[in-house]
Design a protein around this motif. Structure first.
Motif, PDB file in Angstrom:
ATOM      1  N   GLU A  66       0.847  -1.189   0.000  1.00  0.00           N
ATOM      2  CA  GLU A  66       0.000   0.000   0.000  1.00  0.00           C
ATOM      3  C   GLU A  66       0.887   1.245   0.000  1.00  0.00           C
ATOM      4  O   GLU A  66       1.971   1.238   0.591  1.00  0.00           O
ATOM      5  N   PRO A  67       0.433   2.334  -0.631  1.00  0.00           N
ATOM      6  CA  PRO A  67       1.233   3.574  -0.615  1.00  0.00           C
ATOM      7  C   PRO A  67       1.422   4.100   0.807  1.00  0.00           C
ATOM      8  O   PRO A  67       0.536   3.980   1.656  1.00  0.00           O
ATOM      9  N   GLU A  68       2.595   4.650   1.035  1.00  0.00           N
ATOM     10  CA  GLU A  68       2.942   5.224   2.338  1.00  0.00           C
ATOM     11  C   GLU A  68       3.499   6.627   2.117  1.00  0.00           C
ATOM     12  O   GLU A  68       4.321   6.833   1.228  1.00  0.00           O
ATOM     13  N   LEU A  69       3.051   7.579   2.928  1.00  0.00           N
ATOM     14  CA  LEU A  69       3.568   8.941   2.858  1.00  0.00           C
ATOM     15  C   LEU A  69       4.749   9.081   3.799  1.00  0.00           C
ATOM     16  O   LEU A  69       4.676   8.677   4.957  1.00  0.00           O
ATOM     17  N   LEU A  70       5.828   9.679   3.270  1.00  0.00           N
ATOM     18  CA  LEU A  70       7.012   9.963   4.080  1.00  0.00           C
ATOM     19  C   LEU A  70       7.329  11.444   3.938  1.00  0.00           C
ATOM     20  O   LEU A  70       8.241  11.834   3.199  1.00  0.00           O
ATOM     21  N   PRO A  71       6.578  12.310   4.637  1.00  0.00           N
ATOM     22  CA  PRO A  71       6.769  13.752   4.469  1.00  0.00           C
ATOM     23  C   PRO A  71       8.177  14.232   4.805  1.00  0.00           C
ATOM     24  O   PRO A  71       8.672  15.173   4.197  1.00  0.00           O
ATOM     25  N   GLU A  72       8.846  13.574   5.753  1.00  0.00           N
ATOM     26  CA  GLU A  72      10.205  13.973   6.125  1.00  0.00           C
ATOM     27  C   GLU A  72      11.167  13.830   4.945  1.00  0.00           C
ATOM     28  O   GLU A  72      12.139  14.562   4.823  1.00  0.00           O
ATOM     29  N   HIS A  73      10.862  12.883   4.047  1.00  0.00           N
ATOM     30  CA  HIS A  73      11.694  12.656   2.869  1.00  0.00           C
ATOM     31  C   HIS A  73      11.072  13.251   1.601  1.00  0.00           C
ATOM     32  O   HIS A  73      11.678  13.188   0.532  1.00  0.00           O
ATOM     33  N   GLY A  74       9.856  13.783   1.718  1.00  0.00           N
ATOM     34  CA  GLY A  74       9.200  14.415   0.580  1.00  0.00           C
ATOM     35  C   GLY A  74       8.708  13.451  -0.481  1.00  0.00           C
ATOM     36  O   GLY A  74       8.677  13.790  -1.665  1.00  0.00           O
ATOM     37  N   VAL A  75       8.301  12.232  -0.068  1.00  0.00           N
ATOM     38  CA  VAL A  75       7.891  11.224  -1.040  1.00  0.00           C
ATOM     39  C   VAL A  75       6.672  10.431  -0.579  1.00  0.00           C
ATOM     40  O   VAL A  75       6.360  10.373   0.599  1.00  0.00           O
ATOM     41  N   LEU A 115       9.171   2.263  -5.349  1.00  0.00           N
ATOM     42  CA  LEU A 115       8.697   3.237  -6.325  1.00  0.00           C
ATOM     43  C   LEU A 115       8.398   4.524  -5.577  1.00  0.00           C
ATOM     44  O   LEU A 115       7.638   4.523  -4.605  1.00  0.00           O
ATOM     45  N   LEU A 116       9.023   5.629  -6.014  1.00  0.00           N
ATOM     46  CA  LEU A 116       8.946   6.918  -5.323  1.00  0.00           C
ATOM     47  C   LEU A 116       8.216   7.948  -6.172  1.00  0.00           C
ATOM     48  O   LEU A 116       8.541   8.118  -7.347  1.00  0.00           O
ATOM     49  N   GLU A 117       7.296   8.648  -5.566  1.00  0.00           N
ATOM     50  CA  GLU A 117       6.610   9.766  -6.212  1.00  0.00           C
ATOM     51  C   GLU A 117       6.801  10.997  -5.326  1.00  0.00           C
ATOM     52  O   GLU A 117       6.724  10.889  -4.101  1.00  0.00           O
ATOM     53  N   PRO A 118       7.059  12.157  -5.920  1.00  0.00           N
ATOM     54  CA  PRO A 118       7.294  13.348  -5.086  1.00  0.00           C
ATOM     55  C   PRO A 118       6.041  13.806  -4.357  1.00  0.00           C
ATOM     56  O   PRO A 118       4.930  13.666  -4.856  1.00  0.00           O
ATOM     57  N   LEU A 119       6.260  14.345  -3.166  1.00  0.00           N
ATOM     58  CA  LEU A 119       5.210  15.039  -2.406  1.00  0.00           C
ATOM     59  C   LEU A 119       5.503  16.530  -2.542  1.00  0.00           C
ATOM     60  O   LEU A 119       6.268  17.092  -1.765  1.00  0.00           O
ATOM     61  N   GLY A 120       4.987  17.152  -3.553  1.00  0.00           N
ATOM     62  CA  GLY A 120       5.172  18.586  -3.726  1.00  0.00           C
ATOM     63  C   GLY A 120       6.405  18.952  -4.527  1.00  0.00           C
ATOM     64  O   GLY A 120       7.259  18.121  -4.833  1.00  0.00           O
ATOM     65  N   PHE A 148      14.550   8.354  10.040  1.00  0.00           N
ATOM     66  CA  PHE A 148      13.841   7.091   9.907  1.00  0.00           C
ATOM     67  C   PHE A 148      13.260   6.988   8.516  1.00  0.00           C
ATOM     68  O   PHE A 148      12.627   7.920   8.016  1.00  0.00           O
ATOM     69  N   GLY A 149      13.495   5.835   7.867  1.00  0.00           N
ATOM     70  CA  GLY A 149      13.029   5.592   6.513  1.00  0.00           C
ATOM     71  C   GLY A 149      11.695   4.878   6.490  1.00  0.00           C
ATOM     72  O   GLY A 149      11.021   4.730   7.513  1.00  0.00           O
ATOM     73  N   ALA A 150      11.334   4.392   5.315  1.00  0.00           N
ATOM     74  CA  ALA A 150      10.038   3.754   5.101  1.00  0.00           C
ATOM     75  C   ALA A 150       9.850   2.493   5.924  1.00  0.00           C
ATOM     76  O   ALA A 150       8.725   2.116   6.212  1.00  0.00           O
ATOM     77  N   HIS A 151      10.931   1.844   6.315  1.00  0.00           N
ATOM     78  CA  HIS A 151      10.826   0.626   7.117  1.00  0.00           C
ATOM     79  C   HIS A 151      10.900   0.905   8.610  1.00  0.00           C
ATOM     80  O   HIS A 151      10.987  -0.022   9.415  1.00  0.00           O
ATOM     81  N   GLY A 152      10.911   2.198   8.981  1.00  0.00           N
ATOM     82  CA  GLY A 152      10.990   2.561  10.386  1.00  0.00           C
ATOM     83  C   GLY A 152      12.372   2.364  10.987  1.00  0.00           C
ATOM     84  O   GLY A 152      12.523   2.311  12.200  1.00  0.00           O
ATOM     85  N   LYS A 153      13.385   2.257  10.125  1.00  0.00           N
ATOM     86  CA  LYS A 153      14.759   2.045  10.581  1.00  0.00           C
ATOM     87  C   LYS A 153      15.610   3.247  10.205  1.00  0.00           C
ATOM     88  O   LYS A 153      15.300   3.958   9.250  1.00  0.00           O
ATOM     89  N   PRO A 154      16.716   3.479  10.911  1.00  0.00           N
ATOM     90  CA  PRO A 154      17.584   4.615  10.593  1.00  0.00           C
ATOM     91  C   PRO A 154      18.219   4.478   9.207  1.00  0.00           C
ATOM     92  O   PRO A 154      18.676   3.393   8.837  1.00  0.00           O
TER      93      PRO A 154
END
Length: 134
Positions: A32-41, A55-60, A109-115
């Motif tokens: 499922e898609p996940e938002l990672l605002p800290e990384h802008g994706v 697969l990365l899509e920009p947030l803004g 912290f990345g998409a997997h919740g790891k540093p």
């Protein structure tokens, strides 16, 4: 220092289209898609037997992925992520060797919740490197 390849990341101009291509054309399983605002994706992961494709899509417009897509409108390989046991010691070793860590040098912290940390592509033959602590 390096463990296995955790994932290969592809920047895509339209995440919904990319998901459709990977599921319908390639028969892949996609998260499922996940938002990672800290990384802008916004991201999804294609799960493979031996690794993942992110697969990365920009947030803004300020997203680093938006800048990448401005140079590569059709998308393309953005980075490769390697696993490391200890991200701080890996960072310190790389900095001592003259490598540049992007951002403030502190793991986020990345998409997997790891540093995670990113290393400058000019230090690695034009390839952006992500390190993820396992």
């Amino acid at each position: 220092m390096l463990g296995r390849v955790n994932h290969i990341a592809l920047a895509v101009p339209n995440l919904a289209e990319a998901i459709e291509t990977y599921t319908s054309t390639l028969g892949a399983s996609v998260s499922e898609p996940e938002l990672l605002p800290e990384h802008g994706v916004r991201v999804v992961f294609v799960t493979l037997e031996n690794t993942k494709v992110e697969l990365l899509e920009p947030l803004g417009e300020t997203s680093p992925i938006a800048a990448f897509l401005a140079r590569n409108p059709g998308g393309g390989m953005h980075h490769i992520c390697y696993e490391v046991d200890d991200i701080i010691s890996a960072r310190d070793r790389l900095v001592a060797a003259g490598c540049r860590v992007l951002g403030d040098g502190e793991p986020k912290f990345g998409a997997h919740g790891k540093p995670v940390l990113f290393l400058h592509p000019k230090d690695f033959f034009g390839t952006l490197i992500e390190l993820e602590q396992v």
